[in-house]
Write a protein that holds these residues in place. Structure first.
Motif, PDB file in Angstrom:
ATOM      1  N   LEU A  98       0.895  -1.060  -0.010  1.00 41.41           N
ATOM      2  CA  LEU A  98       0.057  -0.104   0.072  1.00 41.41           C
ATOM      3  C   LEU A  98       1.069   1.210  -0.007  1.00 41.41           C
ATOM      4  O   LEU A  98       0.486   2.320  -0.559  1.00 41.41           O
ATOM      5  CB  LEU A  98      -1.032   0.103   1.202  1.00 41.41           C
ATOM      6  CG  LEU A  98      -2.045   1.044   1.088  1.00 41.41           C
ATOM      7  CD1 LEU A  98      -2.606   1.060  -0.328  1.00 41.41           C
ATOM      8  CD2 LEU A  98      -3.063   0.918   2.395  1.00 41.41           C
ATOM      9  N   LEU A 102       0.645   4.431  -2.608  1.00 40.16           N
ATOM     10  CA  LEU A 102       0.611   5.822  -2.469  1.00 40.16           C
ATOM     11  C   LEU A 102       1.783   6.522  -2.903  1.00 40.16           C
ATOM     12  O   LEU A 102       1.796   7.607  -3.421  1.00 40.16           O
ATOM     13  CB  LEU A 102       0.259   5.794  -0.908  1.00 40.16           C
ATOM     14  CG  LEU A 102      -0.969   5.167  -0.501  1.00 40.16           C
ATOM     15  CD1 LEU A 102      -0.813   5.290   1.133  1.00 40.16           C
ATOM     16  CD2 LEU A 102      -2.049   5.931  -0.856  1.00 40.16           C
ATOM     17  N   LEU A 105       1.653   6.784  -6.555  1.00 39.46           N
ATOM     18  CA  LEU A 105       0.507   7.735  -6.879  1.00 39.46           C
ATOM     19  C   LEU A 105       0.986   9.112  -6.796  1.00 39.46           C
ATOM     20  O   LEU A 105       0.599   9.972  -7.745  1.00 39.46           O
ATOM     21  CB  LEU A 105      -0.519   7.372  -5.978  1.00 39.46           C
ATOM     22  CG  LEU A 105      -2.022   7.608  -6.501  1.00 39.46           C
ATOM     23  CD1 LEU A 105      -2.275   6.590  -7.568  1.00 39.46           C
ATOM     24  CD2 LEU A 105      -3.208   7.004  -5.255  1.00 39.46           C
ATOM     25  N   ARG A 106       1.741   9.330  -5.687  1.00 41.15           N
ATOM     26  CA  ARG A 106       2.055  10.660  -5.661  1.00 41.15           C
ATOM     27  C   ARG A 106       3.265  11.119  -6.704  1.00 41.15           C
ATOM     28  O   ARG A 106       3.223  12.242  -7.297  1.00 41.15           O
ATOM     29  CB  ARG A 106       2.650  10.958  -4.267  1.00 41.15           C
ATOM     30  CG  ARG A 106       3.169  12.184  -3.766  1.00 41.15           C
ATOM     31  CD  ARG A 106       3.693  12.447  -2.507  1.00 41.15           C
ATOM     32  NE  ARG A 106       2.671  12.264  -1.454  1.00 41.15           N
ATOM     33  CZ  ARG A 106       3.077  12.209   0.108  1.00 41.15           C
ATOM     34  NH1 ARG A 106       4.160  12.103   0.270  1.00 41.15           N
ATOM     35  NH2 ARG A 106       2.106  11.831   0.794  1.00 41.15           N
ATOM     36  N   GLN A 198      -9.765  -6.609   5.387  1.00 40.86           N
ATOM     37  CA  GLN A 198      -9.225  -6.047   6.805  1.00 40.86           C
ATOM     38  C   GLN A 198      -7.783  -6.410   7.466  1.00 40.86           C
ATOM     39  O   GLN A 198      -7.225  -5.566   8.088  1.00 40.86           O
ATOM     40  CB  GLN A 198     -10.273  -6.939   7.851  1.00 40.86           C
ATOM     41  CG  GLN A 198     -10.324  -6.589   8.910  1.00 40.86           C
ATOM     42  CD  GLN A 198     -11.027  -7.734  10.079  1.00 40.86           C
ATOM     43  OE1 GLN A 198     -11.224  -8.932   9.640  1.00 40.86           O
ATOM     44  NE2 GLN A 198     -11.549  -7.305  11.260  1.00 40.86           N
ATOM     45  N   CYS A 201      -5.617  -3.528   6.256  1.00 43.44           N
ATOM     46  CA  CYS A 201      -5.820  -2.336   7.142  1.00 43.44           C
ATOM     47  C   CYS A 201      -5.280  -2.520   8.357  1.00 43.44           C
ATOM     48  O   CYS A 201      -4.472  -1.703   8.859  1.00 43.44           O
ATOM     49  CB  CYS A 201      -7.428  -2.052   7.183  1.00 43.44           C
ATOM     50  SG  CYS A 201      -8.380  -1.550   5.819  1.00 43.44           S
ATOM     51  N   ARG A 202      -5.087  -3.677   9.014  1.00 42.45           N
ATOM     52  CA  ARG A 202      -4.528  -4.084  10.474  1.00 42.45           C
ATOM     53  C   ARG A 202      -3.222  -3.590  10.149  1.00 42.45           C
ATOM     54  O   ARG A 202      -2.684  -3.072  10.816  1.00 42.45           O
ATOM     55  CB  ARG A 202      -4.759  -5.456  10.986  1.00 42.45           C
ATOM     56  CG  ARG A 202      -4.195  -5.638  12.080  1.00 42.45           C
ATOM     57  CD  ARG A 202      -4.243  -7.019  12.624  1.00 42.45           C
ATOM     58  NE  ARG A 202      -6.153  -6.789  13.060  1.00 42.45           N
ATOM     59  CZ  ARG A 202      -6.941  -7.820  12.649  1.00 42.45           C
ATOM     60  NH1 ARG A 202      -6.762  -8.504  11.627  1.00 42.45           N
ATOM     61  NH2 ARG A 202      -8.146  -7.515  13.315  1.00 42.45           N
ATOM     62  N   LEU A 204      -1.461  -1.970   7.820  1.00 46.68           N
ATOM     63  CA  LEU A 204      -1.257  -0.563   7.556  1.00 46.68           C
ATOM     64  C   LEU A 204      -1.299   0.291   8.719  1.00 46.68           C
ATOM     65  O   LEU A 204      -0.408   1.169   8.896  1.00 46.68           O
ATOM     66  CB  LEU A 204      -2.344   0.052   6.847  1.00 46.68           C
ATOM     67  CG  LEU A 204      -2.174   1.495   6.228  1.00 46.68           C
ATOM     68  CD1 LEU A 204      -1.019   1.565   5.505  1.00 46.68           C
ATOM     69  CD2 LEU A 204      -3.571   2.264   5.856  1.00 46.68           C
ATOM     70  N   VAL A 205      -2.121  -0.133   9.754  1.00 50.12           N
ATOM     71  CA  VAL A 205      -2.233   0.615  10.922  1.00 50.12           C
ATOM     72  C   VAL A 205      -0.906   0.357  11.840  1.00 50.12           C
ATOM     73  O   VAL A 205      -0.439   1.379  12.370  1.00 50.12           O
ATOM     74  CB  VAL A 205      -3.498   0.189  11.868  1.00 50.12           C
ATOM     75  CG1 VAL A 205      -3.510   0.836  13.108  1.00 50.12           C
ATOM     76  CG2 VAL A 205      -4.762   0.699  11.172  1.00 50.12           C
ATOM     77  N   VAL A 209       3.556   3.956   8.404  1.00 50.77           N
ATOM     78  CA  VAL A 209       2.761   5.241   7.775  1.00 50.77           C
ATOM     79  C   VAL A 209       2.042   5.972   8.676  1.00 50.77           C
ATOM     80  O   VAL A 209       0.969   5.466   9.095  1.00 50.77           O
ATOM     81  CB  VAL A 209       2.140   4.503   6.471  1.00 50.77           C
ATOM     82  CG1 VAL A 209       1.558   5.756   5.669  1.00 50.77           C
ATOM     83  CG2 VAL A 209       2.799   3.859   5.712  1.00 50.77           C
ATOM     84  N   THR A 210       2.363   7.011   9.109  1.00 51.33           N
ATOM     85  CA  THR A 210       1.776   7.849   9.969  1.00 51.33           C
ATOM     86  C   THR A 210       1.418   9.175   9.182  1.00 51.33           C
ATOM     87  O   THR A 210       2.268   9.896   8.299  1.00 51.33           O
ATOM     88  CB  THR A 210       2.445   8.081  11.195  1.00 51.33           C
ATOM     89  OG1 THR A 210       3.697   8.583  10.828  1.00 51.33           O
ATOM     90  CG2 THR A 210       2.543   6.868  12.155  1.00 51.33           C
ATOM     91  N   PRO A 211       0.515   9.967   9.534  1.00 50.93           N
ATOM     92  CA  PRO A 211       0.263  11.361   9.044  1.00 50.93           C
ATOM     93  C   PRO A 211       1.189  12.326   9.077  1.00 50.93           C
ATOM     94  O   PRO A 211       1.960  12.400  10.306  1.00 50.93           O
ATOM     95  CB  PRO A 211      -0.916  11.901   9.838  1.00 50.93           C
ATOM     96  CG  PRO A 211      -1.708  10.494  10.446  1.00 50.93           C
ATOM     97  CD  PRO A 211      -0.352   9.772  10.534  1.00 50.93           C
ATOM     98  N   THR A 213       4.227  12.147   8.016  1.00 50.36           N
ATOM     99  CA  THR A 213       5.612  11.621   7.853  1.00 50.36           C
ATOM    100  C   THR A 213       5.645  11.363   6.456  1.00 50.36           C
ATOM    101  O   THR A 213       4.842  10.864   5.645  1.00 50.36           O
ATOM    102  CB  THR A 213       5.728  10.164   8.617  1.00 50.36           C
ATOM    103  OG1 THR A 213       5.305  10.339   9.941  1.00 50.36           O
ATOM    104  CG2 THR A 213       7.048   9.570   8.530  1.00 50.36           C
TER     105      THR A 213
ATOM    106  N   GLN B 198      -5.573   6.141   6.556  1.00 51.96           N
ATOM    107  CA  GLN B 198      -5.157   5.506   7.876  1.00 51.96           C
ATOM    108  C   GLN B 198      -6.072   5.191   9.013  1.00 51.96           C
ATOM    109  O   GLN B 198      -6.589   4.342   9.300  1.00 51.96           O
ATOM    110  CB  GLN B 198      -3.787   6.134   8.323  1.00 51.96           C
ATOM    111  CG  GLN B 198      -3.141   5.180   9.283  1.00 51.96           C
ATOM    112  CD  GLN B 198      -1.947   6.055   9.807  1.00 51.96           C
ATOM    113  OE1 GLN B 198      -1.884   7.049   9.913  1.00 51.96           O
ATOM    114  NE2 GLN B 198      -1.302   5.271  10.736  1.00 51.96           N
ATOM    115  N   VAL B 205     -10.470  -1.792  11.468  1.00 50.47           N
ATOM    116  CA  VAL B 205      -9.953  -2.865  12.238  1.00 50.47           C
ATOM    117  C   VAL B 205     -10.775  -3.064  13.659  1.00 50.47           C
ATOM    118  O   VAL B 205     -10.887  -4.026  14.043  1.00 50.47           O
ATOM    119  CB  VAL B 205      -8.497  -2.606  12.400  1.00 50.47           C
ATOM    120  CG1 VAL B 205      -8.119  -3.569  13.592  1.00 50.47           C
ATOM    121  CG2 VAL B 205      -7.873  -2.766  11.379  1.00 50.47           C
TER     122      VAL B 205
END
Lengths: 214, 214
Positions: A98, A102, A105-106, A198, A201-202, A204-205, A209-211, A213, B198, B205
């Motif tokens: 993922l 991204l 994509l960017r 699911q 997503c887990r 990813l969490v 990858v944090t906002p 950053t 995110q 999740v």
DNA sequence: TTGACATGTCACTGTGTGGTGACTACTGTC
DNA sequence: GACAGTAGTCACCACACAGTGACATGTCAA
């Protein structure tokens, strides 16, 4: 019979350069307007070349597309996005894919734009992408640790999900469409996709990858 | 001047029924072949009706599409999917929207297929969908608890992300496309989308969507 | 220099499309 | 029954497209 003399000046007379101009025109057109705008006349206009040369050099729009596909940097980029070297941990793997999506994509929105168009229109080129997806899916499947290998953790579904983006699954749900044994649209197909989503997503969490950053 | 006599038998002579046949033909065509195949001639063929009647009754393909949009059950379904009654907890809300998406996907794949086509082709009908999205986004924004309201938790981005599916964002990234103040394609646009994704995943999740649960 | 070949240009056909004008035939009203 | 208005049919236009044949011209080898 009147003698015919060209009104336009005769051009460069360099076949290889002309071929290149045509192929580059395909890429520009594809990126700018998508597959829908792709036609002999449009390509000829874009390249500033008579369409007869397209027929003569490539034999038609399909072969021209294949030529574009094998010379452009589009497919390698796709392969890269789909994951060249799968990690062993599934959570890391999903998050990594993922993240690659991204990032790509960017950095190169055009590429995924074309990918999405391809997924939507089910263009003949789709076959090529499908092959790449399948290969990557098998690679990833084999890289899994034994307890996870192909049982509950639905790697092909995740790969498909990320492969051309969600739209591939969203769009082709009506037709009986098979990908790695998953019949898109069937109940178990959707359950597998749900589960895969699911898990993704887990991962990813739990990833880095944090906002904010970069 | 030769007298012209119709070779084909004159049909039902029921204007309302003919209008309906035309509109239904639009729906069938849209579901079966997408916006790309939608044309006056195609609709006329599909409906078994002379195209002149389409011009006379609807005034062109655009007005015909609007008529279809206002009579079919497509848009209400979209609104339902986008979230009619937002929950107060953002995690619940995001998970609920995704669940609705998946449910609708499973139950009525045609609808989302058309939604995706709409997102890809940027058809004039897009405007209608955009309005719905914007309204829903504002509703959801307002339903947020005060500490989250519109600051870090990017509700419009999430709404857009789920609204027509990821493909909307993937496809239109190249053109300068604005949705609720987010310029798709700009760095901060992507960062907001990343953050929204995110947050969405975390909510999913933590939600009750578990594999094998129906 | 001459001829063969490759390269580029032009003209044309056939088909599909969106769109319009003009015709025929049905139906209801007076 | 005569008439007006509506529903349906047909014929045509302009345009864009994919595709092909024929011509002109540059290039290179013999």
């Amino acid at each position: 019979m009147p003698k015919r003399t060209p009104t336009n000046p005769v051009r460069s007379r360099d076949a290889e350069a002309t071929r290149l101009r045509i192929i580059e025109a395909v890429g520009r057109l594809l990126v700018r307007e998508g597959f829908g705008a792709l036609g002999i006349n449009a390509v000829a206009r874009e390249a500033g070349v008579d369409k007869v040369l397209i027929y003569r050099y490539f034999g038609g729009i399909d072969h021209l597309l294949e030529a574009w596909g094998s010379t452009s940097d589009f497919w390698p980029t796709v392969a890269e996005i789909l994951g060249e070297a799968p990690e062993s941990d599934p959570a890391e793997l999903a998050a990594g894919m993922l993240k690659r999506h991204l990032q790509a994509l960017r950095a190169r929105p055009h590429t995924l734009e074309v990918m999405a168009w391809e997924a939507v229109t089910r263009h003949p080129l789709t076959r090529i992408l499908d092959d790449i997806r399948e290969t990557r899916a098998e690679q990833l499947m084999m890289a899994m640790p034994p307890p996870l290998r192909g049982v509950k953790f639905d790697l092909p579904a995740i790969s498909a999900l990320l492969g051309a983006g969600m739209q591939h699954l969203l769009l082709r749900s009506r037709t009986v469409d098979r990908f790695n044994g998953v019949t898109i649209g069937s109940p178990e197909g959707w359950e597998r996709i749900e589960a895969a989503l699911q898990t993704l997503c887990r991962a990813l969490v739990e990833s880095s990858v944090t906002p904010g950053t970069r």
